[in-house]
Design an enzyme around this catalytic site. Sequence first.
Site, short mmCIF file in Angstrom:
data_model
loop_
_atom_site.label_atom_id
_atom_site.label_comp_id
_atom_site.label_asym_id
_atom_site.label_seq_id
_atom_site.Cartn_x
_atom_site.Cartn_y
_atom_site.Cartn_z
N HIS A 1 51.33 109.05 93.98
CA HIS A 1 51.95 108.11 93.04
C HIS A 1 53.40 107.87 93.47
CE1 HIS A 1 48.36 108.74 90.81
NE2 HIS A 1 48.68 109.96 90.45
N ARG B 1 45.96 105.18 97.73
CA ARG B 1 44.83 106.00 98.16
C ARG B 1 44.69 105.96 99.68
NH1 ARG B 1 43.08 103.12 93.62
NH2 ARG B 1 42.56 104.44 91.84
#
EC number: 5.3.1.8
Length: 405
Positions: free
Chosen positions: A95, A279
Amino acid sequence: MERLTGWTKADAWGSVDAIPRFLGTSPSAGPVSELWFGAHPDGPTLLDDGRTLAQLIEADPKAALGSGLLYAFGPTLPFLAKIIAPAQTLSLQVHPTKEIAREGYLREDVLGIARTDPSRVYRDMNHKPEMLLALTDFQALVGFRVPRKARELLVGLDGELAEMLRHRLKFSTLRGGLRSLATWLFDEDSPATAPRIDEFVRACCSRLAAGGSPSRRTDSMVCELGERHPGDPGIIVAFLMNPVALHPGEAVYIPPRQIHAYQSGLGIEVMASSDNVVRAGLTRKYIDSAQLVEITEFSALPAMRVAPEHPSATTDRYLAPAQEFELSLVHLRAGEHAARDREVLVPGEGPRVLIGTGGRVTVRLDEARGGQSLELERGQAAFVSAAERDLWAWGEGSFAQVGAP
């Protein structure tokens, strides 16, 4: 005080029964991965009257949030609470910080990528520190192992890729070594090809079957990931990461820029209100491995576990180094707090989301605020505004309280 109905997600990695069982309903026909309680636009939490929690806050931000949070974060709830139920390893993910999120959001806007497009990485301009509290035994991968420990796991493994990793891990203690290793693994021209990754997986499975594994958990994970994601370089990255096992009541904090992947169990996840995820493997969703390598913090450090404080005899409070959220568990014991004349004051202030985690409890507002009461069983939730101030509780059970410090 308003009762809440959470918003559910159905990612492929979710459990078919963990969240339904938590809610007291029948198992789902498909996976249920997350249950959201917050005001993020991607997961609308509903009130009994059909409005969303975001609409309630917009109607009177000062009453809902209090002047302090309104000044610090604007007219929106700064935190998001989730029940999360992985049944298999999630994608390798990171994140962003606020600066990275803002830059990424504006860049994707300029590129014309719709905010809801599956290929969109930055869905808002917020960072996403998060904390996971285990409700059952919970498994995760968090951050990178010390290279020496990773080299120990290569003992007894044959194959070209295992030999390449031994060589590269010798230099990964140098500045930038782990970043260089990750870049090498994800490069499209990397010698860590799909056949060599599959060979590495077979070597781990053979070692596990022969009873010579230095880490049965790691070899078992590699075998499972090899079946689900053959040839994926994320398998090798997962091999290099710290395994984390949490028992009920234990918590771990994930700061921005730390690579992680949840694996199994049921937990409460609290975070800054954001849905930004970068990701790089172990998923069918959109990946951007180059972006992940660019923004990840590659220090080899143990996971940051969070020990609870005890502001009262019935409350465990988990504080993370984040301004947006804190999490408390309130335990009301049979015989001690079963009746209203044995009620306790719940430590906390400001806007709060309450989630029942077991038994049955009653929460009520102070008489000066109308004295409204509401029952919470496992899976049921409520929102308490900042203007409603003191909260009292009695019963036999437990509930989580998510608020801001």
